[in-house]
Design a protein around this motif. Structure first.
Motif, PDB file in Angstrom:
ATOM      1  N   GLU A   8       0.835  -1.206   0.000  1.00 59.41           N
ATOM      2  CA  GLU A   8       0.000   0.000   0.000  1.00 59.41           C
ATOM      3  C   GLU A   8       0.873   1.260   0.000  1.00 59.41           C
ATOM      4  O   GLU A   8       0.520   2.254  -0.631  1.00 59.41           O
ATOM      5  N   ILE A   9       2.013   1.225   0.683  1.00 55.51           N
ATOM      6  CA  ILE A   9       2.953   2.361   0.643  1.00 55.51           C
ATOM      7  C   ILE A   9       3.449   2.557  -0.790  1.00 55.51           C
ATOM      8  O   ILE A   9       3.502   3.686  -1.288  1.00 55.51           O
ATOM      9  N   LEU A  10       3.801   1.473  -1.450  1.00 57.00           N
ATOM     10  CA  LEU A  10       4.210   1.547  -2.851  1.00 57.00           C
ATOM     11  C   LEU A  10       3.093   2.159  -3.702  1.00 57.00           C
ATOM     12  O   LEU A  10       3.341   3.008  -4.563  1.00 57.00           O
ATOM     13  N   GLY A  11       1.864   1.749  -3.426  1.00 62.15           N
ATOM     14  CA  GLY A  11       0.710   2.295  -4.140  1.00 62.15           C
ATOM     15  C   GLY A  11       0.551   3.790  -3.912  1.00 62.15           C
ATOM     16  O   GLY A  11       0.238   4.541  -4.847  1.00 62.15           O
ATOM     17  N   PHE A  12       0.765   4.243  -2.698  1.00 59.01           N
ATOM     18  CA  PHE A  12       0.651   5.682  -2.399  1.00 59.01           C
ATOM     19  C   PHE A  12       1.762   6.486  -3.081  1.00 59.01           C
ATOM     20  O   PHE A  12       1.518   7.586  -3.570  1.00 59.01           O
ATOM     21  N   ILE A  13       2.961   5.932  -3.132  1.00 60.10           N
ATOM     22  CA  ILE A  13       4.050   6.629  -3.830  1.00 60.10           C
ATOM     23  C   ILE A  13       3.698   6.765  -5.314  1.00 60.10           C
ATOM     24  O   ILE A  13       3.818   7.847  -5.900  1.00 60.10           O
ATOM     25  N   ALA A  14       3.227   5.688  -5.915  1.00 62.04           N
ATOM     26  CA  ALA A  14       2.801   5.735  -7.320  1.00 62.04           C
ATOM     27  C   ALA A  14       1.647   6.713  -7.494  1.00 62.04           C
ATOM     28  O   ALA A  14       1.606   7.484  -8.465  1.00 62.04           O
ATOM     29  N   ALA A  15       0.714   6.721  -6.554  1.00 65.63           N
ATOM     30  CA  ALA A  15      -0.443   7.613  -6.626  1.00 65.63           C
ATOM     31  C   ALA A  15      -0.026   9.079  -6.605  1.00 65.63           C
ATOM     32  O   ALA A  15      -0.517   9.890  -7.397  1.00 65.63           O
ATOM     33  N   VAL A  16       0.874   9.414  -5.705  1.00 65.09           N
ATOM     34  CA  VAL A  16       1.327  10.808  -5.602  1.00 65.09           C
ATOM     35  C   VAL A  16       2.041  11.231  -6.881  1.00 65.09           C
ATOM     36  O   VAL A  16       1.788  12.312  -7.417  1.00 65.09           O
ATOM     37  N   THR A  18       1.886   9.922 -10.056  1.00 59.61           N
ATOM     38  CA  THR A  18       1.047   9.985 -11.252  1.00 59.61           C
ATOM     39  C   THR A  18       0.012  11.096 -11.158  1.00 59.61           C
ATOM     40  O   THR A  18      -0.294  11.751 -12.149  1.00 59.61           O
ATOM     41  N   THR A  19      -0.505  11.342  -9.980  1.00 59.73           N
ATOM     42  CA  THR A  19      -1.480  12.414  -9.802  1.00 59.73           C
ATOM     43  C   THR A  19      -0.811  13.778  -9.919  1.00 59.73           C
ATOM     44  O   THR A  19      -1.321  14.675 -10.593  1.00 59.73           O
ATOM     45  N   ALA A  20       0.335  13.942  -9.295  1.00 55.29           N
ATOM     46  CA  ALA A  20       1.053  15.216  -9.357  1.00 55.29           C
ATOM     47  C   ALA A  20       1.484  15.529 -10.781  1.00 55.29           C
ATOM     48  O   ALA A  20       1.484  16.693 -11.194  1.00 55.29           O
ATOM     49  N   ALA A  21       1.828  14.518 -11.555  1.00 54.92           N
ATOM     50  CA  ALA A  21       2.249  14.735 -12.936  1.00 54.92           C
ATOM     51  C   ALA A  21       1.114  15.306 -13.788  1.00 54.92           C
ATOM     52  O   ALA A  21       1.353  16.002 -14.771  1.00 54.92           O
ATOM     53  N   PHE A  22      -0.103  15.053 -13.413  1.00 51.81           N
ATOM     54  CA  PHE A  22      -1.272  15.496 -14.173  1.00 51.81           C
ATOM     55  C   PHE A  22      -1.656  16.943 -13.855  1.00 51.81           C
ATOM     56  O   PHE A  22      -2.235  17.639 -14.699  1.00 51.81           O
ATOM     57  N   LEU A  23      -1.344  17.412 -12.679  1.00 48.71           N
ATOM     58  CA  LEU A  23      -1.799  18.734 -12.232  1.00 48.71           C
ATOM     59  C   LEU A  23      -1.241  19.916 -13.026  1.00 48.71           C
ATOM     60  O   LEU A  23      -1.984  20.884 -13.255  1.00 48.71           O
ATOM     61  N   PRO A  24       0.012  19.895 -13.500  1.00 53.76           N
ATOM     62  CA  PRO A  24       0.481  21.033 -14.303  1.00 53.76           C
ATOM     63  C   PRO A  24      -0.346  21.271 -15.572  1.00 53.76           C
ATOM     64  O   PRO A  24      -0.540  22.410 -15.986  1.00 53.76           O
ATOM     65  N   GLN A  25      -0.849  20.199 -16.187  1.00 52.02           N
ATOM     66  CA  GLN A  25      -1.684  20.363 -17.377  1.00 52.02           C
ATOM     67  C   GLN A  25      -2.991  21.061 -17.029  1.00 52.02           C
ATOM     68  O   GLN A  25      -3.462  21.932 -17.770  1.00 52.02           O
ATOM     69  N   VAL A  26      -3.568  20.707 -15.903  1.00 52.71           N
ATOM     70  CA  VAL A  26      -4.801  21.359 -15.465  1.00 52.71           C
ATOM     71  C   VAL A  26      -4.539  22.839 -15.213  1.00 52.71           C
ATOM     72  O   VAL A  26      -5.292  23.711 -15.688  1.00 52.71           O
ATOM     73  N   TYR A  27      -3.463  23.142 -14.519  1.00 51.39           N
ATOM     74  CA  TYR A  27      -3.129  24.533 -14.217  1.00 51.39           C
ATOM     75  C   TYR A  27      -2.861  25.329 -15.497  1.00 51.39           C
ATOM     76  O   TYR A  27      -3.374  26.439 -15.667  1.00 51.39           O
ATOM     77  N   PHE A  67      -7.426   7.224  -3.373  1.00 58.90           N
ATOM     78  CA  PHE A  67      -6.789   8.536  -3.297  1.00 58.90           C
ATOM     79  C   PHE A  67      -6.377   9.043  -4.679  1.00 58.90           C
ATOM     80  O   PHE A  67      -6.761  10.135  -5.110  1.00 58.90           O
ATOM     81  N   ALA A  68      -5.574   8.237  -5.375  1.00 60.36           N
ATOM     82  CA  ALA A  68      -5.032   8.668  -6.667  1.00 60.36           C
ATOM     83  C   ALA A  68      -6.131   8.905  -7.683  1.00 60.36           C
ATOM     84  O   ALA A  68      -6.158   9.936  -8.364  1.00 60.36           O
ATOM     85  N   ASN A  69      -7.028   7.969  -7.796  1.00 59.32           N
ATOM     86  CA  ASN A  69      -8.052   8.086  -8.824  1.00 59.32           C
ATOM     87  C   ASN A  69      -9.125   9.095  -8.467  1.00 59.32           C
ATOM     88  O   ASN A  69      -9.721   9.702  -9.355  1.00 59.32           O
ATOM     89  N   GLY A  70      -9.353   9.329  -7.187  1.00 57.97           N
ATOM     90  CA  GLY A  70     -10.285  10.389  -6.789  1.00 57.97           C
ATOM     91  C   GLY A  70      -9.774  11.754  -7.215  1.00 57.97           C
ATOM     92  O   GLY A  70     -10.506  12.555  -7.817  1.00 57.97           O
ATOM     93  N   ILE A  71      -8.507  12.017  -6.945  1.00 59.61           N
ATOM     94  CA  ILE A  71      -7.921  13.305  -7.338  1.00 59.61           C
ATOM     95  C   ILE A  71      -7.828  13.413  -8.859  1.00 59.61           C
ATOM     96  O   ILE A  71      -8.134  14.454  -9.445  1.00 59.61           O
ATOM     97  N   THR A  72      -7.428  12.329  -9.515  1.00 54.93           N
ATOM     98  CA  THR A  72      -7.311  12.356 -10.978  1.00 54.93           C
ATOM     99  C   THR A  72      -8.679  12.508 -11.635  1.00 54.93           C
ATOM    100  O   THR A  72      -8.789  13.163 -12.677  1.00 54.93           O
TER     101      THR A  72
END
Length: 89
Positions: A8-16, A18-27, A67-72
């Motif tokens: 689950e820790i590995l999943g959270f690292i991946a989530a952060v 991949t989700t963070a990588a998407f935010l600059p496009q939104v901005y 977490f990841a997919n909710g934010i994405t």
């Protein structure tokens, strides 16, 4: 710490990441209002897939997937909104 917690820790690292990588496009899209390079069909398919991953995360009780997919989902919805709002008619 058991193996499930490590996974689950590995999943959270991946989530952060991949989700963070998407935010600059939104901005950038919000700031410039330029949607000329964004594909509506692609983002509709992406949003559908992310929504299914979100549901899947709930079904298997995976906080990192939720977490990841909710934010994405929110980010993708915003991009879909911007595509519709700012596209040239």
């Amino acid at each position: 710490m058991d193996n499930t917690a490590n996974i689950e820790i590995l999943g959270f690292i991946a989530a952060v990441l991949t989700t963070a990588a998407f935010l600059p496009q939104v901005y950038k899209t919000w700031r410039t209002k330029d949607v000329s390079g964004l594909s509506l069909p692609m983002f509709l398919m992406f949003f559908t897939g992310i929504t299914l991953w979100f549901i899947y995360g709930f079904l298997i009780n995976s906080p990192s997937l939720i977490f990841a997919n909710g934010i994405t989902m929110v980010s993708t919805f915003l991009l879909l909104f911007f595509i519709v709002k700012y596209r040239k008619k």
